[in-house]
Design a protein around this motif. Sequence first.
Motif, PDB file in Angstrom:
ATOM      1  N   SER A  38     -20.718  11.386 -21.028  1.00 28.90           N
ATOM      2  CA  SER A  38     -19.491  11.190 -20.250  1.00 28.90           C
ATOM      3  C   SER A  38     -18.369  12.089 -20.777  1.00 28.90           C
ATOM      4  O   SER A  38     -17.556  12.602 -20.002  1.00 28.90           O
ATOM      5  CB  SER A  38     -19.063   9.722 -20.283  1.00 28.90           C
ATOM      6  N   THR A  43     -16.720  13.279 -17.023  1.00 28.96           N
ATOM      7  CA  THR A  43     -16.999  12.471 -15.836  1.00 28.96           C
ATOM      8  C   THR A  43     -15.727  11.802 -15.322  1.00 28.96           C
ATOM      9  O   THR A  43     -14.742  11.678 -16.066  1.00 28.96           O
ATOM     10  CB  THR A  43     -18.046  11.384 -16.155  1.00 28.96           C
ATOM     11  N   HIS A  46     -13.025   6.619 -14.350  1.00 36.31           N
ATOM     12  CA  HIS A  46     -13.385   5.199 -14.262  1.00 36.31           C
ATOM     13  C   HIS A  46     -14.639   4.861 -15.069  1.00 36.31           C
ATOM     14  O   HIS A  46     -14.833   3.712 -15.474  1.00 36.31           O
ATOM     15  CB  HIS A  46     -13.573   4.764 -12.798  1.00 36.31           C
ATOM     16  N   TRP A  47     -15.509   5.855 -15.340  1.00 36.63           N
ATOM     17  CA  TRP A  47     -16.736   5.549 -16.086  1.00 36.63           C
ATOM     18  C   TRP A  47     -16.434   5.140 -17.519  1.00 36.63           C
ATOM     19  O   TRP A  47     -17.028   4.196 -18.041  1.00 36.63           O
ATOM     20  CB  TRP A  47     -17.694   6.739 -16.072  1.00 36.63           C
ATOM     21  N   TYR A  48     -15.514   5.858 -18.158  1.00 33.22           N
ATOM     22  CA  TYR A  48     -15.106   5.523 -19.535  1.00 33.22           C
ATOM     23  C   TYR A  48     -13.623   5.866 -19.639  1.00 33.22           C
ATOM     24  O   TYR A  48     -13.249   6.947 -20.070  1.00 33.22           O
ATOM     25  CB  TYR A  48     -15.939   6.309 -20.546  1.00 33.22           C
ATOM     26  N   GLU A 125     -12.838  -0.945 -10.630  1.00 31.44           N
ATOM     27  CA  GLU A 125     -13.732   0.213 -10.537  1.00 31.44           C
ATOM     28  C   GLU A 125     -14.925   0.054 -11.469  1.00 31.44           C
ATOM     29  O   GLU A 125     -14.835  -0.562 -12.532  1.00 31.44           O
ATOM     30  CB  GLU A 125     -12.984   1.503 -10.885  1.00 31.44           C
ATOM     31  N   SER A 127     -17.746   1.012 -14.214  1.00 34.21           N
ATOM     32  CA  SER A 127     -17.686   1.735 -15.488  1.00 34.21           C
ATOM     33  C   SER A 127     -19.071   1.780 -16.110  1.00 34.21           C
ATOM     34  O   SER A 127     -20.035   1.210 -15.585  1.00 34.21           O
ATOM     35  CB  SER A 127     -16.707   1.043 -16.450  1.00 34.21           C
ATOM     36  N   LEU A 128     -19.157   2.429 -17.264  1.00 35.42           N
ATOM     37  CA  LEU A 128     -20.418   2.463 -17.993  1.00 35.42           C
ATOM     38  C   LEU A 128     -20.893   1.055 -18.346  1.00 35.42           C
ATOM     39  O   LEU A 128     -22.096   0.805 -18.454  1.00 35.42           O
ATOM     40  CB  LEU A 128     -20.276   3.289 -19.279  1.00 35.42           C
ATOM     41  N   LEU A 131     -23.058  -0.185 -15.569  1.00 36.47           N
ATOM     42  CA  LEU A 131     -24.357   0.500 -15.534  1.00 36.47           C
ATOM     43  C   LEU A 131     -25.303  -0.054 -16.587  1.00 36.47           C
ATOM     44  O   LEU A 131     -26.469  -0.325 -16.315  1.00 36.47           O
ATOM     45  CB  LEU A 131     -24.177   2.007 -15.763  1.00 36.47           C
ATOM     46  N   VAL A 165     -22.814   3.041  -6.782  1.00 36.31           N
ATOM     47  CA  VAL A 165     -23.769   4.073  -7.213  1.00 36.31           C
ATOM     48  C   VAL A 165     -24.381   4.774  -6.012  1.00 36.31           C
ATOM     49  O   VAL A 165     -24.662   5.969  -6.056  1.00 36.31           O
ATOM     50  CB  VAL A 165     -24.880   3.431  -8.086  1.00 36.31           C
TER      51      VAL A 165
END
Length: 205
Positions: A38, A43, A46-48, A125, A127-128, A131, A165
Amino acid sequence: GPSNSEGAGKVNLLKKVPALKDGDFTLAECTAILLYLSRKYNTPDHWYPSDIQKRARVDEYLSWHHANIRANAPKTMWIKVLIPLFTGQPLPSEKLQEVMDGLSTSLKQFEERFLQDKAFIIGSEISLADLVAIVELMQPVGVGCDIFEDRPRLMEWRRRVEDAVGKELFFQAHEMILNIKELSNLQIDPQLKEHLAPVLMKMLK
């Protein structure tokens, strides 16, 4: 398998997966790999999140996850498919019930402590954290233990993760897990069985 090879040991000294080789750089452990990727590929935030408190919430979940969701959910797959495949013996039903009881406790904590009334673990949102959680929770589903049934809040969260996703990518990523029962038809090399059976049994002690 290949993870026990000499070459694999050069990527991960423990000879376990997952492992990452990026040029001359090698890295083990799934969470560390996700965070590295990430950061390297910048990335979407919002993912991290760059916000220090939102990022801390992701870290909080990832720290909790290993001793709770991960400690229970994958065992359903080992008990119902993989251990019988390698040992030739089904495990007693009470062993599965023991794992399901532990998983039920973890899921209750997941809903009440982390999900609450939010769309995703850290807010509006994905995030990791989401996932990492969903990949683990799809494993019981793959062996016929529908943990989302009778848990509407958890089911709605799963649907939101699928939508975020993309349904096609979501089911492509989980295709092997959702078809794990097909492994029961494989012919396993007797020497491999002899080597792995005691190792697998120790995992559940």
